[in-house]
Design a protein around this motif. Sequence first.
Motif, PDB file in Angstrom:
ATOM      1  N   ASP A   1      74.426 -70.028 -12.137  1.00 25.05           N
ATOM      2  CA  ASP A   1      73.718 -70.859 -11.159  1.00 25.05           C
ATOM      3  C   ASP A   1      74.509 -70.966  -9.854  1.00 25.05           C
ATOM      4  O   ASP A   1      73.924 -70.942  -8.757  1.00 25.05           O
ATOM      5  CB  ASP A   1      73.473 -72.258 -11.727  1.00 25.05           C
TER       6      ASP A   1
ATOM      7  N   ARG B   1      74.528 -67.427  -8.216  1.00 22.52           N
ATOM      8  CA  ARG B   1      73.200 -66.815  -8.153  1.00 22.52           C
ATOM      9  C   ARG B   1      73.194 -65.408  -8.770  1.00 22.52           C
ATOM     10  O   ARG B   1      72.473 -64.516  -8.333  1.00 22.52           O
ATOM     11  CB  ARG B   1      72.682 -66.762  -6.707  1.00 22.52           C
ATOM     12  N   GLU B   2      74.046 -65.235  -9.757  1.00 20.43           N
ATOM     13  CA  GLU B   2      74.105 -63.980 -10.508  1.00 20.43           C
ATOM     14  C   GLU B   2      74.048 -64.294 -12.006  1.00 20.43           C
ATOM     15  O   GLU B   2      74.994 -64.034 -12.748  1.00 20.43           O
ATOM     16  CB  GLU B   2      75.381 -63.209 -10.183  1.00 20.43           C
TER      17      GLU B   2
END
Length: 229
Positions: A186, A189-190
Amino acid sequence: MLQGYGSTILDGAWLTVQLALLSMAVAVALGLLGAAFRLSPVKWLALLGETYATVIRGIPELVLILLIFFGGQDLVNRIAPLLGHEDYIDINPFVAGVGTLGFIYGAYLSETFRGAFMAIPKGQGEAGLAYGMSPVRVFLRILVPQMIRLAIPGITNNWLVLVKATALISLVGLQDMMARAKSAGDATREPFTYILLAAAVYLAITSVSLLVLRYLERRYSVGVKAAEL
């Protein structure tokens, strides 16, 4: 590549291993107790053991985890004021996870142990008693070693499932490997990278476990095949 989250994931992996090992220890103890109850000539004990195994094995793990964790916490906080404790009691997620998983997989292991004990010819225990051995010594020296050999395949399957089920404990607030992988995903963002890493670590844990358990199975089977031939 891991943007500094590698050590966090490894810390979570170590917590996951601890959770799995302690849960398995609780499950083995409850499994042996459950098997003893189910094999007992006392009807109410046999019924109690059978009810435990049937009910727990018939409900999904996720439902039981949420039920036991939140239901148990509510029950504790209802009883505490009656004992003079007014503050809210927040149950530790790790302790709750160990107790919950141990309770769930104890039901599965009770069936494994029951089947293993039933597979041992009754004459072997009777022969030990005829030689003057006490019932406790017959149980520990004759029945248990054979039970372990017969139960190892079932123990292996339950252990592998239990290891994977530890990921569900993250839902009740435990910062295990799965929770930390999700947080890292989170934040960066991967999510795919960290979930894939967690999957690889779970696979490594189960692969090493298989090697150890297969060694134990060979160790306990020494001389058995030769005797059968």
